[in-house]
Design an enzyme around this catalytic site. Sequence first.
Site, PDB file in Angstrom:
ATOM      1  N   ASN A  23       0.822  -1.195   0.000  1.00 32.99           N
ATOM      2  CA  ASN A  23       0.000   0.000   0.000  1.00 32.99           C
ATOM      3  C   ASN A  23       0.863   1.254   0.000  1.00 32.99           C
ATOM      4  O   ASN A  23       1.975   1.265   0.526  1.00 32.99           O
ATOM      5  CB  ASN A  23      -0.927   0.015   1.228  1.00 32.99           C
ATOM      6  CG  ASN A  23      -1.881  -1.165   1.230  1.00 32.99           C
ATOM      7  OD1 ASN A  23      -2.060  -1.804   0.200  1.00 32.99           O
ATOM      8  ND2 ASN A  23      -2.431  -1.485   2.381  1.00 32.99           N
ATOM      9  N   ASP A  39      -0.675   4.271   0.906  1.00 31.23           N
ATOM     10  CA  ASP A  39      -1.540   5.267   1.560  1.00 31.23           C
ATOM     11  C   ASP A  39      -0.988   5.825   2.869  1.00 31.23           C
ATOM     12  O   ASP A  39      -1.564   6.747   3.440  1.00 31.23           O
ATOM     13  CB  ASP A  39      -2.949   4.662   1.784  1.00 31.23           C
ATOM     14  CG  ASP A  39      -2.940   3.382   2.641  1.00 31.23           C
ATOM     15  OD1 ASP A  39      -3.835   2.533   2.442  1.00 31.23           O
ATOM     16  OD2 ASP A  39      -2.040   3.229   3.474  1.00 31.23           O
ATOM     17  N   HIS A  87       5.864  -0.675  -2.772  1.00 27.53           N
ATOM     18  CA  HIS A  87       5.419   0.079  -3.950  1.00 27.53           C
ATOM     19  C   HIS A  87       5.493   1.582  -3.740  1.00 27.53           C
ATOM     20  O   HIS A  87       4.871   2.334  -4.503  1.00 27.53           O
ATOM     21  CB  HIS A  87       3.993  -0.354  -4.340  1.00 27.53           C
ATOM     22  CG  HIS A  87       3.896  -1.787  -4.742  1.00 27.53           C
ATOM     23  ND1 HIS A  87       2.721  -2.497  -4.714  1.00 27.53           N
ATOM     24  CD2 HIS A  87       4.843  -2.648  -5.167  1.00 27.53           C
ATOM     25  CE1 HIS A  87       2.952  -3.747  -5.110  1.00 27.53           C
ATOM     26  NE2 HIS A  87       4.225  -3.871  -5.389  1.00 27.53           N
ATOM     27  N   CYS A 132       9.611  20.472  -9.979  1.00 28.75           N
ATOM     28  CA  CYS A 132      10.726  20.538  -9.029  1.00 28.75           C
ATOM     29  C   CYS A 132      11.344  21.935  -9.133  1.00 28.75           C
ATOM     30  O   CYS A 132      11.239  22.581 -10.185  1.00 28.75           O
ATOM     31  CB  CYS A 132      11.750  19.464  -9.408  1.00 28.75           C
ATOM     32  SG  CYS A 132      13.182  19.431  -8.317  1.00 28.75           S
ATOM     33  N   SER A 167      -5.041  -9.436  -3.077  1.00 27.77           N
ATOM     34  CA  SER A 167      -5.597 -10.368  -4.071  1.00 27.77           C
ATOM     35  C   SER A 167      -4.505 -11.265  -4.636  1.00 27.77           C
ATOM     36  O   SER A 167      -4.787 -12.170  -5.405  1.00 27.77           O
ATOM     37  CB  SER A 167      -6.247  -9.582  -5.212  1.00 27.77           C
ATOM     38  OG  SER A 167      -5.250  -8.768  -5.842  1.00 27.77           O
TER      39      SER A 167
HETATM   40  C1  BV8 Z   1       7.670  -5.590 -12.285  1.00 30.79           C
HETATM   41  C2  BV8 Z   1       1.719   1.484  -6.802  1.00 30.79           C
HETATM   42  C3  BV8 Z   1       9.551  -5.989 -13.661  1.00 30.79           C
HETATM   43  C4  BV8 Z   1       1.142   2.425  -7.812  1.00 30.79           C
HETATM   44  C5  BV8 Z   1       1.259  -0.790  -7.601  1.00 30.79           C
HETATM   45  C6  BV8 Z   1       1.699 -11.317 -15.972  1.00 30.79           C
HETATM   46  C7  BV8 Z   1       1.858 -12.235 -14.941  1.00 30.79           C
HETATM   47  C8  BV8 Z   1       2.554 -11.901 -13.780  1.00 30.79           C
HETATM   48  C9  BV8 Z   1       3.102 -10.611 -13.640  1.00 30.79           C
HETATM   49  C10 BV8 Z   1       2.925  -9.710 -14.651  1.00 30.79           C
HETATM   50  C11 BV8 Z   1       2.242 -10.039 -15.811  1.00 30.79           C
HETATM   51  N1  BV8 Z   1       2.239  -8.959 -16.602  1.00 30.79           N
HETATM   52  C12 BV8 Z   1       2.908  -7.941 -15.994  1.00 30.79           C
HETATM   53  C13 BV8 Z   1       3.342  -8.397 -14.814  1.00 30.79           C
HETATM   54  C14 BV8 Z   1       4.134  -7.667 -13.845  1.00 30.79           C
HETATM   55  C15 BV8 Z   1       3.221  -6.729 -13.049  1.00 30.79           C
HETATM   56  C16 BV8 Z   1       2.041  -7.448 -12.466  1.00 30.79           C
HETATM   57  O1  BV8 Z   1       2.178  -8.169 -11.494  1.00 30.79           O
HETATM   58  N2  BV8 Z   1       0.875  -7.195 -13.080  1.00 30.79           N
HETATM   59  C17 BV8 Z   1      -0.339  -7.826 -12.596  1.00 30.79           C
HETATM   60  C18 BV8 Z   1      -1.490  -6.800 -12.661  1.00 30.79           C
HETATM   61  C19 BV8 Z   1      -0.616  -9.046 -13.476  1.00 30.79           C
HETATM   62  N3  BV8 Z   1       4.071  -6.275 -11.969  1.00 30.79           N
HETATM   63  C20 BV8 Z   1       4.809  -5.185 -12.158  1.00 30.79           C
HETATM   64  O2  BV8 Z   1       4.787  -4.494 -13.151  1.00 30.79           O
HETATM   65  C21 BV8 Z   1       5.781  -4.872 -11.021  1.00 30.79           C
HETATM   66  N4  BV8 Z   1       7.075  -4.656 -11.585  1.00 30.79           N
HETATM   67  O3  BV8 Z   1       7.277  -6.713 -12.443  1.00 30.79           O
HETATM   68  O4  BV8 Z   1       8.790  -5.111 -12.859  1.00 30.79           O
HETATM   69  C22 BV8 Z   1      10.854  -5.332 -13.716  1.00 30.79           C
HETATM   70  C23 BV8 Z   1      11.901  -5.860 -12.949  1.00 30.79           C
HETATM   71  C24 BV8 Z   1      13.111  -5.247 -13.000  1.00 30.79           C
HETATM   72  C25 BV8 Z   1      13.296  -4.092 -13.765  1.00 30.79           C
HETATM   73  C26 BV8 Z   1      12.212  -3.557 -14.501  1.00 30.79           C
HETATM   74  C27 BV8 Z   1      10.981  -4.177 -14.470  1.00 30.79           C
HETATM   75  C28 BV8 Z   1       5.364  -3.607 -10.306  1.00 30.79           C
HETATM   76  C29 BV8 Z   1       4.073  -3.828  -9.606  1.00 30.79           C
HETATM   77  C30 BV8 Z   1       3.759  -2.619  -8.721  1.00 30.79           C
HETATM   78  C31 BV8 Z   1       2.643  -1.810  -9.337  1.00 30.79           C
HETATM   79  N5  BV8 Z   1       2.254  -0.728  -8.425  1.00 30.79           N
HETATM   80  N6  BV8 Z   1       0.941   0.228  -6.792  1.00 30.79           N
HETATM   81  C32 BV8 Z   1      -0.198   2.947  -7.392  1.00 30.79           C
HETATM   82  O5  BV8 Z   1      -0.803   2.394  -6.451  1.00 30.79           O
HETATM   83  O6  BV8 Z   1      -0.633   3.926  -8.004  1.00 30.79           O
HETATM   84  S1  BV8 Z   1       0.380  -2.225  -7.528  1.00 30.79           S
HETATM   85  C33 BV8 Z   1      -1.102  -2.010  -6.749  1.00 30.79           C
HETATM   86  O7  BV8 Z   1      -1.693  -3.328  -6.704  1.00 30.79           O
HETATM   87  C34 BV8 Z   1      -1.059  -1.574  -5.307  1.00 30.79           C
HETATM   88  O8  BV8 Z   1       0.230  -1.460  -4.762  1.00 30.79           O
HETATM   89  C35 BV8 Z   1      -1.806  -2.703  -4.636  1.00 30.79           C
HETATM   90  O9  BV8 Z   1      -1.481  -2.849  -3.316  1.00 30.79           O
HETATM   91  C36 BV8 Z   1      -1.314  -3.815  -5.448  1.00 30.79           C
HETATM   92  C37 BV8 Z   1      -1.866  -5.168  -5.287  1.00 30.79           C
HETATM   93  O10 BV8 Z   1      -3.232  -5.092  -5.169  1.00 30.79           O
HETATM   94  P1  BV8 Z   1      -3.836  -5.481  -3.727  1.00 30.79           P
HETATM   95  O11 BV8 Z   1      -3.131  -4.675  -2.706  1.00 30.79           O
HETATM   96  O12 BV8 Z   1      -3.827  -6.942  -3.580  1.00 30.79           O
HETATM   97  O13 BV8 Z   1      -5.272  -4.892  -3.853  1.00 30.79           O
HETATM   98  P2  BV8 Z   1      -6.514  -5.545  -4.634  1.00 30.79           P
HETATM   99  O14 BV8 Z   1      -7.546  -4.471  -4.783  1.00 30.79           O
HETATM  100  O15 BV8 Z   1      -6.021  -6.283  -5.834  1.00 30.79           O
HETATM  101  O16 BV8 Z   1      -7.062  -6.657  -3.630  1.00 30.79           O
HETATM  102  C38 BV8 Z   1      -7.640  -6.280  -2.412  1.00 30.79           C
HETATM  103  C39 BV8 Z   1      -7.837  -7.552  -1.617  1.00 30.79           C
HETATM  104  O17 BV8 Z   1      -8.363  -7.187  -0.340  1.00 30.79           O
HETATM  105  C40 BV8 Z   1      -8.844  -8.508  -2.245  1.00 30.79           C
HETATM  106  O18 BV8 Z   1      -8.318  -9.820  -2.171  1.00 30.79           O
HETATM  107  C41 BV8 Z   1     -10.078  -8.370  -1.352  1.00 30.79           C
HETATM  108  O19 BV8 Z   1     -10.778  -9.606  -1.245  1.00 30.79           O
HETATM  109  C42 BV8 Z   1      -9.449  -8.027  -0.042  1.00 30.79           C
HETATM  110  N7  BV8 Z   1     -10.307  -7.261   0.871  1.00 30.79           N
HETATM  111  C43 BV8 Z   1     -11.307  -6.396   0.575  1.00 30.79           C
HETATM  112  N8  BV8 Z   1     -11.826  -5.901   1.725  1.00 30.79           N
HETATM  113  C44 BV8 Z   1     -11.111  -6.453   2.749  1.00 30.79           C
HETATM  114  C45 BV8 Z   1     -10.137  -7.314   2.212  1.00 30.79           C
HETATM  115  N9  BV8 Z   1      -9.278  -8.015   2.977  1.00 30.79           N
HETATM  116  C46 BV8 Z   1      -9.381  -7.861   4.312  1.00 30.79           C
HETATM  117  N10 BV8 Z   1     -10.283  -7.040   4.909  1.00 30.79           N
HETATM  118  C47 BV8 Z   1     -11.165  -6.334   4.161  1.00 30.79           C
HETATM  119  N11 BV8 Z   1     -12.058  -5.526   4.754  1.00 30.79           N
END
Ligand code: BV8
Length: 249
Positions: free
Chosen positions: A103, A105, A120, A149, A190
């Site tokens: 997160n 936030d 992140h 900046c 997730s």
């Molecule tokens: C990288 C900052 C390489 C920005 C974020 C295909 C397969 C695998 C991977 C990839 C692919 N294609 C591309 C990729 C890589 C990609 C990726 O994983 N994509 C996904 C979408 C498939 N990853 C990247 O690009 C990462 N970098 O791989 O770089 C590299 C290496 C070296 C050199 C160069 C390059 C970078 C990823 C970071 C992206 N930035 N955030 C911003 O926020 O503006 S990610 C963003 O998603 C947030 O950080 C967030 O935290 C994160 C994950 O989401 P969650 O936190 O899990 O949130 P979500 O809404 O998904 O889920 C919420 C969960 O809470 C649910 O399960 C729900 O049931 C639950 N919930 C709801 N209410 C409650 C609860 N749980 C408890 N209590 C409740 N009340």
Amino acid sequence: MESLTDLLSELGLTRQSPVTVLTGAGVSAESGVPTFRGEEGLWKNFRAEELATPEAFERDPATVWEWYDYRRQMMASKEPNPAHHAITRLDEAFPNFLLITQNIDGLHARAGTRRITELHGNIFRVRCTRDGEVSENLDVPLTEIPPGCECGSLLRPDVVWFGEGLPREEFERAFNAAEACKLMLVVGTSAVVHPAASIPVVAKQAGALVVEVNPDPTPLTDLVDLHLRGKAGEILPRVVDILLDFTDM
Ligand code: BV8
């Protein structure tokens, strides 16, 4: 919950045991911060994956900054919830503790947790696009969009965009903790974003007890030792009570 106590007995958890928590957007859901992949994940018909990228910023920094300004204003108006405060209790009770959060936030720090790895980045930090200098920026709303900046270059949010590598120090700190921990709580993620989603896998393979707290199943659910189904704000305080009681020898 009694199965948690059984698992803790088998594990032999003590106050000296290394304990790690991994959180995602779900831990802030009860503070009123929208999650990414819930129905409220949209903003002006954009998806996070479309705006949180270097390409989007290159193409249209103003729109990307509008989105971050909107999220900064929303996050600044929210308060930590019982899940954040429960994690602070773990930080205070276990000498060998680390919170790894996806997160941006800032709510974990506002709840008093001290040992945090922000995988992140943080939405209230900005980074100069010319020399990479990072500074805190708490202007809500921003005084100019996009913010500049004093060197004249554009500022960007100090967050990790899709397609960008994670900050090395945080990445290594997180994966080292995952390999060393005896207990990992995985809360409100997730588990679709990599490489963060592989952190619990590393912990499990290294022999840790891995407990997931989420109202829904995730790709990790079949891997973890225990899936506590429900809201973090309701479940975590009870889990922490059990952990503190169990280790209060
Ligand atoms: C990288 C900052 C390489 C920005 C974020 C295909 C397969 C695998 C991977 C990839 C692919 N294609 C591309 C990729 C890589 C990609 C990726 O994983 N994509 C996904 C979408 C498939 N990853 C990247 O690009 C990462 N970098 O791989 O770089 C590299 C290496 C070296 C050199 C160069 C390059 C970078 C990823 C970071 C992206 N930035 N955030 C911003 O926020 O503006 S990610 C963003 O998603 C947030 O950080 C967030 O935290 C994160 C994950 O989401 P969650 O936190 O899990 O949130 P979500 O809404 O998904 O889920 C919420 C969960 O809470 C649910 O399960 C729900 O049931 C639950 N919930 C709801 N209410 C409650 C609860 N749980 C408890 N209590 C409740 N009340």
